[in-house]
Motif scaffolding. Structure first.
Motif, PDB file in Angstrom:
ATOM      1  N   UNK A  53     -24.011  35.493  27.766  1.00  0.00           N
ATOM      2  CA  UNK A  53     -22.646  35.477  27.081  1.00  0.00           C
ATOM      3  C   UNK A  53     -22.315  36.847  26.940  1.00  0.00           C
ATOM      4  N   UNK A  54     -20.856  37.355  26.617  1.00  0.00           N
ATOM      5  CA  UNK A  54     -20.368  38.467  26.336  1.00  0.00           C
ATOM      6  C   UNK A  54     -20.835  39.206  25.278  1.00  0.00           C
ATOM      7  N   UNK A  55     -21.358  38.734  24.295  1.00  0.00           N
ATOM      8  CA  UNK A  55     -21.923  39.491  22.939  1.00  0.00           C
ATOM      9  C   UNK A  55     -23.207  40.142  23.424  1.00  0.00           C
ATOM     10  N   UNK A  56     -24.007  39.388  24.253  1.00  0.00           N
ATOM     11  CA  UNK A  56     -25.064  40.086  24.584  1.00  0.00           C
ATOM     12  C   UNK A  56     -25.000  41.101  25.644  1.00  0.00           C
ATOM     13  N   UNK A  57     -24.294  40.725  26.456  1.00  0.00           N
ATOM     14  CA  UNK A  57     -23.778  41.966  27.330  1.00  0.00           C
ATOM     15  C   UNK A  57     -23.304  43.158  26.694  1.00  0.00           C
ATOM     16  N   UNK A  58     -22.440  43.159  25.793  1.00  0.00           N
ATOM     17  CA  UNK A  58     -21.729  44.349  25.471  1.00  0.00           C
ATOM     18  C   UNK A  58     -22.774  44.929  24.192  1.00  0.00           C
ATOM     19  N   UNK A  59     -23.607  44.220  23.654  1.00  0.00           N
ATOM     20  CA  UNK A  59     -24.739  44.697  22.973  1.00  0.00           C
ATOM     21  C   UNK A  59     -25.822  45.313  23.538  1.00  0.00           C
ATOM     22  N   UNK A  60     -26.098  44.886  24.992  1.00  0.00           N
ATOM     23  CA  UNK A  60     -27.024  45.703  25.753  1.00  0.00           C
ATOM     24  C   UNK A  60     -26.295  47.009  26.304  1.00  0.00           C
ATOM     25  N   UNK A  61     -25.243  46.950  26.863  1.00  0.00           N
ATOM     26  CA  UNK A  61     -24.543  48.166  27.140  1.00  0.00           C
ATOM     27  C   UNK A  61     -24.224  49.371  26.060  1.00  0.00           C
ATOM     28  N   UNK A  62     -24.098  48.677  25.039  1.00  0.00           N
ATOM     29  CA  UNK A  62     -23.963  49.742  23.691  1.00  0.00           C
ATOM     30  C   UNK A  62     -25.257  50.405  23.407  1.00  0.00           C
ATOM     31  N   UNK A  63     -26.338  49.510  23.174  1.00  0.00           N
ATOM     32  CA  UNK A  63     -27.523  50.132  23.230  1.00  0.00           C
ATOM     33  C   UNK A  63     -28.250  51.052  24.043  1.00  0.00           C
ATOM     34  N   UNK A  64     -27.745  50.880  25.437  1.00  0.00           N
ATOM     35  CA  UNK A  64     -28.411  51.620  26.339  1.00  0.00           C
ATOM     36  C   UNK A  64     -27.393  53.012  26.499  1.00  0.00           C
ATOM     37  N   UNK A  65     -26.329  53.099  26.080  1.00  0.00           N
ATOM     38  CA  UNK A  65     -25.392  54.313  25.932  1.00  0.00           C
ATOM     39  C   UNK A  65     -25.856  54.785  24.804  1.00  0.00           C
ATOM     40  N   UNK A  66     -26.282  54.313  23.797  1.00  0.00           N
ATOM     41  CA  UNK A  66     -26.832  55.284  22.477  1.00  0.00           C
ATOM     42  C   UNK A  66     -28.237  55.770  22.785  1.00  0.00           C
ATOM     43  N   UNK A  67     -29.112  55.017  23.284  1.00  0.00           N
ATOM     44  CA  UNK A  67     -30.193  55.492  23.752  1.00  0.00           C
ATOM     45  C   UNK A  67     -30.145  56.910  24.608  1.00  0.00           C
ATOM     46  N   UNK A  68     -29.139  56.611  25.435  1.00  0.00           N
ATOM     47  CA  UNK A  68     -29.020  57.805  26.634  1.00  0.00           C
ATOM     48  C   UNK A  68     -28.407  58.997  25.728  1.00  0.00           C
ATOM     49  N   UNK A  69     -27.505  58.551  24.829  1.00  0.00           N
ATOM     50  CA  UNK A  69     -27.025  60.130  24.134  1.00  0.00           C
ATOM     51  C   UNK A  69     -27.961  60.569  23.290  1.00  0.00           C
ATOM     52  N   UNK A  70     -28.961  59.698  22.478  1.00  0.00           N
ATOM     53  CA  UNK A  70     -29.983  60.131  21.570  1.00  0.00           C
ATOM     54  C   UNK A  70     -30.928  61.070  22.431  1.00  0.00           C
ATOM     55  N   UNK A  71     -31.409  60.895  23.732  1.00  0.00           N
ATOM     56  CA  UNK A  71     -32.125  61.405  24.540  1.00  0.00           C
ATOM     57  C   UNK A  71     -31.585  62.782  24.962  1.00  0.00           C
ATOM     58  N   UNK A  72     -30.227  62.766  25.370  1.00  0.00           N
ATOM     59  CA  UNK A  72     -29.463  63.927  25.800  1.00  0.00           C
ATOM     60  C   UNK A  72     -29.330  64.951  24.743  1.00  0.00           C
ATOM     61  N   UNK A  73     -29.136  64.331  23.440  1.00  0.00           N
ATOM     62  CA  UNK A  73     -28.899  65.172  22.404  1.00  0.00           C
ATOM     63  C   UNK A  73     -30.235  65.727  21.772  1.00  0.00           C
ATOM     64  N   UNK A  74     -31.334  64.999  22.169  1.00  0.00           N
ATOM     65  CA  UNK A  74     -32.614  65.334  21.534  1.00  0.00           C
ATOM     66  C   UNK A  74     -32.650  64.875  19.838  1.00  0.00           C
ATOM     67  N   UNK A  75     -32.325  63.954  19.660  1.00  0.00           N
ATOM     68  CA  UNK A  75     -31.806  63.181  18.197  1.00  0.00           C
ATOM     69  C   UNK A  75     -32.939  62.965  17.532  1.00  0.00           C
ATOM     70  N   UNK A  76     -33.297  62.975  16.473  1.00  0.00           N
ATOM     71  CA  UNK A  76     -34.522  62.432  15.931  1.00  0.00           C
ATOM     72  C   UNK A  76     -34.233  61.020  15.535  1.00  0.00           C
ATOM     73  N   UNK A  77     -32.920  60.558  15.450  1.00  0.00           N
ATOM     74  CA  UNK A  77     -32.961  58.795  15.121  1.00  0.00           C
ATOM     75  C   UNK A  77     -31.607  58.744  15.569  1.00  0.00           C
ATOM     76  N   UNK A  78     -31.429  57.418  15.485  1.00  0.00           N
ATOM     77  CA  UNK A  78     -30.213  56.796  15.633  1.00  0.00           C
ATOM     78  C   UNK A  78     -29.884  55.874  14.507  1.00  0.00           C
ATOM     79  N   UNK A  79     -28.628  56.248  13.693  1.00  0.00           N
ATOM     80  CA  UNK A  79     -28.288  55.381  12.318  1.00  0.00           C
ATOM     81  C   UNK A  79     -27.489  54.358  12.960  1.00  0.00           C
ATOM     82  N   UNK A  80     -27.715  53.060  12.525  1.00  0.00           N
ATOM     83  CA  UNK A  80     -26.813  52.014  12.747  1.00  0.00           C
ATOM     84  C   UNK A  80     -26.259  51.352  11.365  1.00  0.00           C
ATOM     85  N   UNK A  81     -25.007  51.070  11.227  1.00  0.00           N
ATOM     86  CA  UNK A  81     -24.383  50.407  10.337  1.00  0.00           C
ATOM     87  C   UNK A  81     -24.708  48.936   9.915  1.00  0.00           C
ATOM     88  N   UNK A  82     -25.636  48.353  10.156  1.00  0.00           N
ATOM     89  CA  UNK A  82     -25.723  46.795   9.788  1.00  0.00           C
ATOM     90  C   UNK A  82     -26.141  46.718   8.401  1.00  0.00           C
TER      91      UNK A  82
END
Length: 329
Positions: free
Chosen positions: A100-129
């Protein structure tokens, strides 16, 4: 001097506690949708990071799934910058997904966040759950009948195999508190229309199921569900340690696969035996077995009557003498 809003104090404390596990002068990513939860997280993180020299970078994902999404993402980035954060907007392509679309959007979002974190050499990604998100996740897992793993909900901190660290500082905070934080801080959150769209299962749980449970069973249901998740995570961590200790003694590599001692599996209780089977298959072949598939494999141990190999995703399982052998397809 005016007193600090209780909502601001609560969320700042939650963020301060989370940041306390990170080194000073580190860099963190804050996932910012623009809603009340992530906006409160971005504001509290910006405030708490200053005293420890931590750099805050907000990342807003534009899924491109609704008209005006680019403008909404740009507006969220502007708010982040006004708080003193560096802001990034990432546009993603959401591919079709059988789940479904929820899972697809979530997968794309997490992949992008993971890529930015690697590029920025971030210590962590904070999520607002929040605690409300946790309660919804537990109910969704319960409805799928997918066992204790999904009922554990979301972990406050998780490290992926690639080293990405995900942190959820506000899992003990109610959604109403994030809204009060924004009101007290003169922050105007973006109201995502998808959060009211009843085509999405999570929205129906949020707006229909949880309110009915609160009405019929009394207040405190969300907190009870969150406590259940926490207790199950504690149990799972204990099981995980036991499983890894056991596997070292009973697993051997076989040609094109791996094998497990029948006697050792039989000696363990069903809960541990089934977890061992799932972990062995997942670790060796990257496949998650369903409960019915796991029980079929377990029957090779507990109800052996000469049955042939069992066809599984990515591998097959067969009893050969005193061992269960998993072979790649």
């Amino acid at each position: 001097m005016p007193s600090l809003s209780p909502a601001i104090a609560e969320i700042r404390l939650a963020v301060r506690t989370a940041l306390g596990s990170l080194p000073e002068r580190a860099k963190v990513i804050v996932a910012l949708s623009g809603g009340a939860d992530s906006l409160a997280l971005a504001a509290a993180t910006a405030f708490e990071a200053r005293s420890r020299g931590i750099e805050v970078v907000t990342v807003t994902i534009d899924h491109g799934l609704q008209e005006g999404s680019a403008d909404a993402a740009a507006s969220s980035a502007e708010k982040a910058e006004a708080l003193g954060n560096r802001a990034i907007v990432e546009r993603v392509d959401v591919a079709a997904d059988a789940n479904g679309p929820e899972a697809a959007a979530r997968d794309a979002r997490y992949a992008a966040l993971r890529a930015v974190a690697a590029r920025e050499r971030a210590a962590a990604v904070l999520l607002g759950h929040t605690l409300d998100d946790q309660a919804e996740t537990v109910l969704l897992g319960l409805s799928r009948g997918s066992g204790a793993t999904s009922l554990q909900g979301m972990a406050p901190r998780r490290e992926d195999e690639d080293g990405t660290i995900w942190m959820r500082p506000m899992l003990a905070v109610r959604r109403a508190t994030t809204e009060a934080f924004c009101a007290a801080s003169d922050l105007e959150p973006w109201n995502d229309p998808h959060n009211r769209d009843h085509r999405f299962t999570r929205v129906r749980v949020r707006e229909n199921v949880l309110p009915v449970l609160e009405t019929e069973l009394g207040p405190g249901i969300a907190e009870a569900l969150a406590r259940t998740a926490e207790q199950l995570r504690e149990d799972a961590e204990a099981f995980e340690e036991m499983i890894h200790e056991t596997i070292e003694d009973i697993v051997e590599h076989a040609e094109a696969g791996i094998s497990v001692s029948v006697a050792a599996l039989a000696a363990n209780p069903a809960a541990l035996r089934n977890r061992i089977i799932r972990l062995v298959v997942d670790s060796e072949f990257g496949v998650s077995l369903t409960r019915s598939q796991t029980l079929e494999v377990a029957r090779l141990v507990t109800d052996w009557s000469g049955q042939g190999p069992i066809d599984l995703p990515g591998c097959s399982a067969a009893r050969r003498g005193v061992r269960i052998v998993f072979t790649a397809k």
